[in-house]
Design a protein around this motif. Structure first.
Motif, PDB file in Angstrom:
ATOM      1  N   VAL A   1       0.842  -1.201   0.000  1.00 31.63           N
ATOM      2  CA  VAL A   1       0.000   0.000   0.000  1.00 31.63           C
ATOM      3  C   VAL A   1       0.876   1.250   0.000  1.00 31.63           C
ATOM      4  N   GLN A   2       1.899   1.261   0.833  1.00 33.67           N
ATOM      5  CA  GLN A   2       2.808   2.404   0.887  1.00 33.67           C
ATOM      6  C   GLN A   2       3.509   2.612  -0.445  1.00 33.67           C
ATOM      7  N   GLU A   3       3.916   1.521  -1.058  1.00 35.19           N
ATOM      8  CA  GLU A   3       4.626   1.610  -2.337  1.00 35.19           C
ATOM      9  C   GLU A   3       3.769   2.289  -3.403  1.00 35.19           C
ATOM     10  N   TYR A   4       2.505   1.871  -3.514  1.00 31.15           N
ATOM     11  CA  TYR A   4       1.659   2.440  -4.558  1.00 31.15           C
ATOM     12  C   TYR A   4       1.150   3.832  -4.198  1.00 31.15           C
ATOM     13  N   LEU A   5       0.931   4.117  -2.923  1.00 36.90           N
ATOM     14  CA  LEU A   5       0.561   5.475  -2.538  1.00 36.90           C
ATOM     15  C   LEU A   5       1.717   6.449  -2.784  1.00 36.90           C
ATOM     16  N   LYS A   6       2.925   5.960  -2.620  1.00 40.73           N
ATOM     17  CA  LYS A   6       4.104   6.804  -2.852  1.00 40.73           C
ATOM     18  C   LYS A   6       4.161   7.270  -4.297  1.00 40.73           C
ATOM     19  N   GLN A   7       3.678   6.443  -5.217  1.00 35.36           N
ATOM     20  CA  GLN A   7       3.658   6.818  -6.635  1.00 35.36           C
ATOM     21  C   GLN A   7       2.737   8.013  -6.878  1.00 35.36           C
ATOM     22  N   HIS A   8       1.757   8.192  -5.988  1.00 37.33           N
ATOM     23  CA  HIS A   8       0.836   9.329  -6.100  1.00 37.33           C
ATOM     24  C   HIS A   8       1.175  10.431  -5.100  1.00 37.33           C
ATOM     25  N   GLU A   9       2.346  10.301  -4.451  1.00 35.11           N
ATOM     26  CA  GLU A   9       2.804  11.241  -3.430  1.00 35.11           C
ATOM     27  C   GLU A   9       1.782  11.373  -2.297  1.00 35.11           C
ATOM     28  N   LEU A  10       1.230  10.233  -1.921  1.00 35.25           N
ATOM     29  CA  LEU A  10       0.213  10.192  -0.871  1.00 35.25           C
ATOM     30  C   LEU A  10       0.567   9.164   0.206  1.00 35.25           C
ATOM     31  N   GLU A  11       1.850   8.954   0.430  1.00 32.36           N
ATOM     32  CA  GLU A  11       2.258   7.919   1.380  1.00 32.36           C
ATOM     33  C   GLU A  11       1.725   8.174   2.780  1.00 32.36           C
ATOM     34  N   GLU A  12       1.484   9.450   3.120  1.00 30.75           N
ATOM     35  CA  GLU A  12       0.979   9.760   4.459  1.00 30.75           C
ATOM     36  C   GLU A  12      -0.455   9.265   4.674  1.00 30.75           C
ATOM     37  N   TYR A  13      -1.102   8.825   3.595  1.00 27.26           N
ATOM     38  CA  TYR A  13      -2.467   8.297   3.696  1.00 27.26           C
ATOM     39  C   TYR A  13      -2.496   6.772   3.841  1.00 27.26           C
TER      40      TYR A  13
ATOM     41  N   SER B   1      -5.166  -5.358  -7.310  1.00 31.27           N
ATOM     42  CA  SER B   1      -6.235  -4.730  -6.531  1.00 31.27           C
ATOM     43  C   SER B   1      -5.717  -3.509  -5.774  1.00 31.27           C
ATOM     44  N   ILE B   2      -4.575  -3.648  -5.137  1.00 30.38           N
ATOM     45  CA  ILE B   2      -4.004  -2.540  -4.365  1.00 30.38           C
ATOM     46  C   ILE B   2      -3.545  -1.414  -5.284  1.00 30.38           C
ATOM     47  N   LYS B   3      -2.962  -1.766  -6.401  1.00 33.30           N
ATOM     48  CA  LYS B   3      -2.538  -0.748  -7.371  1.00 33.30           C
ATOM     49  C   LYS B   3      -3.741   0.050  -7.869  1.00 33.30           C
ATOM     50  N   GLN B   4      -4.817  -0.657  -8.239  1.00 33.48           N
ATOM     51  CA  GLN B   4      -6.009   0.006  -8.731  1.00 33.48           C
ATOM     52  C   GLN B   4      -6.736   0.762  -7.616  1.00 33.48           C
ATOM     53  N   GLY B   5      -6.822   0.145  -6.441  1.00 33.02           N
ATOM     54  CA  GLY B   5      -7.518   0.774  -5.326  1.00 33.02           C
ATOM     55  C   GLY B   5      -6.858   2.066  -4.882  1.00 33.02           C
ATOM     56  N   THR B   6      -5.533   2.071  -4.794  1.00 31.58           N
ATOM     57  CA  THR B   6      -4.827   3.290  -4.390  1.00 31.58           C
ATOM     58  C   THR B   6      -4.922   4.355  -5.488  1.00 31.58           C
ATOM     59  N   LYS B   7      -4.918   3.914  -6.751  1.00 32.05           N
ATOM     60  CA  LYS B   7      -5.081   4.858  -7.864  1.00 32.05           C
ATOM     61  C   LYS B   7      -6.449   5.522  -7.805  1.00 32.05           C
ATOM     62  N   TYR B   8      -7.478   4.720  -7.537  1.00 32.43           N
ATOM     63  CA  TYR B   8      -8.828   5.266  -7.483  1.00 32.43           C
ATOM     64  C   TYR B   8      -8.984   6.190  -6.276  1.00 32.43           C
ATOM     65  N   PHE B   9      -8.421   5.783  -5.143  1.00 29.96           N
ATOM     66  CA  PHE B   9      -8.477   6.631  -3.948  1.00 29.96           C
ATOM     67  C   PHE B   9      -7.783   7.962  -4.208  1.00 29.96           C
ATOM     68  N   ALA B  10      -6.616   7.921  -4.857  1.00 34.49           N
ATOM     69  CA  ALA B  10      -5.890   9.156  -5.170  1.00 34.49           C
ATOM     70  C   ALA B  10      -6.730  10.064  -6.061  1.00 34.49           C
ATOM     71  N   GLY B  11      -7.456   9.442  -7.005  1.00 38.54           N
ATOM     72  CA  GLY B  11      -8.288  10.233  -7.911  1.00 38.54           C
ATOM     73  C   GLY B  11      -9.443  10.916  -7.207  1.00 38.54           C
ATOM     74  N   VAL B  12     -10.163  10.176  -6.368  1.00 38.22           N
ATOM     75  CA  VAL B  12     -11.313  10.788  -5.682  1.00 38.22           C
ATOM     76  C   VAL B  12     -10.855  11.795  -4.628  1.00 38.22           C
ATOM     77  N   LEU B  13      -9.696  11.564  -4.022  1.00 39.93           N
ATOM     78  CA  LEU B  13      -9.172  12.524  -3.044  1.00 39.93           C
ATOM     79  C   LEU B  13      -8.846  13.847  -3.727  1.00 39.93           C
ATOM     80  N   GLU B  14      -8.275  13.770  -4.913  1.00 41.49           N
ATOM     81  CA  GLU B  14      -7.959  14.995  -5.660  1.00 41.49           C
ATOM     82  C   GLU B  14      -9.235  15.715  -6.079  1.00 41.49           C
TER      83      GLU B  14
END
Length: 230
Positions: A68-80, A119-132
């Motif tokens: 989860v941290q790895e894929y959130l880091k790609q969106h600069e959202l590791e703190e989430y 699943s985690i790659k897609q889930g974190t991508k979708y979360f990053a999108g809705v958060l933005e």
């Protein structure tokens, strides 16, 4: 020498003393009852408030933390990381091949993801999108993860800030619109009573119930998240 009694049972002093002891016993009993009722109330209050209930992440969810941290880091959202782990816990408890329940946002239907990493790659991508799209409103982003992106536009048209009332209204609207074509399952009795069976109207609270534990399992900065969820 025989001991003298302090006072005889028939004396006025004896009657006053006995009456006083009875009064003290009654008062002590009342305090005890109030204490028990207070503890029961506090316990009920905590369990009825998901943000105070302190639910724990499963071992399976915790094991996914590095990914989860790895894929959130790609969106600069590791703190989430903490909130996404809490989200995963609500979605699946970390079980199955699609722990983020991200299939619908990935392929448009349920059950198409058969690899947890996908699943985690897609889930974190979708979360990053809705958060933005939600301008950093974490609660709006979480509810939109459950409802879909359409909820963000609905909220922006109705004051611009997430509230559970808006979640209920949107769910009722979508349920009325789609119930003739989709077989909905009401997740909660309250949803059934309100005719709000589209998604989970209590999704935000359900996710945040795991957040306090999730924070203890991560070593990332969650200052922005904490500020956004107050």
């Amino acid at each position: 020498m025989p001991k003298r009694k302090l006072f005889r049972k028939s004396s006025l002093s004896y009657r006053f003393a006995r009456s006083g002891l009875k009064t003290l016993a009654v008062i002590a009993g009342m305090f005890f009852c109030f204490a028990v009722l207070f503890l029961l109330y506090e316990n009920q209050h905590e369990t009825s408030n998901p943000e105070m209930s302190g639910k724990q992440l499963s071992k399976e969810v915790i094991e996914y933390k590095p990914l989860v941290q790895e894929y959130l880091k790609q969106h600069e959202l590791e703190e989430y990381t903490g909130v996404v782990l809490a989200l995963m816990m609500q979605e699946s408890g970390g079980r199955g091949t699609d722990p983020m329940q991200a299939s619908e946002s990935y392929c448009g239907e349920r059950g198409c993801i058969e690899n947890p990493e996908v699943s985690i790659k897609q889930g974190t991508k979708y979360f990053a999108g809705v958060l933005e799209e939600a301008d950093g409103d974490v609660k709006l982003a979480l509810q939109s993860y459950n409802f879909g992106r359409g909820f963000i536009g609905y909220v922006k048209d109705h004051g611009g800030k997430y509230s559970e009332d808006l979640a209920v209204d949107y769910s009722k609207k979508m349920y009325k619109k789609l119930k003739s074509t989709i077989d909905f399952r009401c997740i909660r009795q309250e949803s059934k009573e309100l005719n709000a069976c589209y998604g989970d109207i209590k999704y935000v609270d359900a996710v945040l119930a795991y957040y306090e534990d999730a924070k203890t399992k991560t070593d990332t900065d969650d200052v922005r998240l904490a500020a956004s969820t107050e």
